[in-house]
Design an enzyme around this catalytic site. Structure first.
Site, PDB file in Angstrom:
ATOM      1  N   GLY A  26      -9.831   5.194 -32.502  1.00  0.00           N
ATOM      2  CA  GLY A  26      -8.745   5.698 -33.336  1.00  0.00           C
ATOM      3  C   GLY A  26      -7.370   5.323 -32.819  1.00  0.00           C
ATOM      4  N   ASP A  27      -7.225   5.254 -31.502  1.00  0.00           N
ATOM      5  CA  ASP A  27      -5.961   4.835 -30.902  1.00  0.00           C
ATOM      6  C   ASP A  27      -5.610   3.433 -31.359  1.00  0.00           C
ATOM      7  OD1 ASP A  27      -3.739   4.919 -28.957  1.00  0.00           O
ATOM      8  OD2 ASP A  27      -4.955   3.492 -27.825  1.00  0.00           O
ATOM      9  N   ALA A  28      -6.580   2.547 -31.341  1.00  0.00           N
ATOM     10  CA  ALA A  28      -6.359   1.158 -31.768  1.00  0.00           C
ATOM     11  C   ALA A  28      -6.075   1.085 -33.266  1.00  0.00           C
ATOM     12  CB  ALA A  28      -7.566   0.302 -31.410  1.00  0.00           C
TER      13      ALA A  28
END
Length: 135
Positions: A26-28
């Site tokens: 999700g960060d990416a």
């Protein structure tokens, strides 16, 4: 698996991924969306583009954006969000509180879960809601 651009994991496969693993993806996803949004809106160029990205993807900003979309989440999405918020993180950046970092991790876990579920439409819908006031 042959196509990682159009991935759709089963519910069993998704359940086997840790909250930290979901947040990692999700960060990416969030950073790619922010970078795309900045370029599409002409918000910054050159060196300013990197600084603008950092301001939007930091834990404090993510926590604020998470609060904005909480009322929009389904019951299932809320459960994933809470699972992400309760993830056992071992270090918190000095510029964010533990609560902010938990909210940011929860947002990232939710985005990772939706992405791996193949719900790009929902990722986009939530991202647009997060960025509404930034235009």
């Amino acid at each position: 698996m042959d196509n990682y651009f159009d991935i759709q994991l089963t519910d069993d496969q998704l359940r086997s991924i840790s909250s930290i693993g979901l947040a990692h993806v999700g960060d990416a996803v969030f950073e790619l969306l922010v970078r795309t949004w900045l370029c599409a809106h002409g918000k910054a160029t050159g060196k300013g583009l990197h600084q603008a990205t950092i301001r939007l993807v930091c834990a404090e900003s993510q926590a604020e954006k998470a609060e904005r979309i909480l009322p929009l989440l389904t019951e299932e999405e809320t459960a994933v969000f809470k699972r992400g918020r309760n993830a056992q993180v071992h270090s918190v950046p000095g510029h964010a509180s533990r609560a902010q970092y938990g909210e940011a991790t929860a947002l990232e876990a939710l985005l990772g879960w939706l992405w791996l579920k193949g719900r790009k439409d929902r990722v986009n819908e939530l991202f647009c809601a997060m960025m509404e006031e930034a235009v």
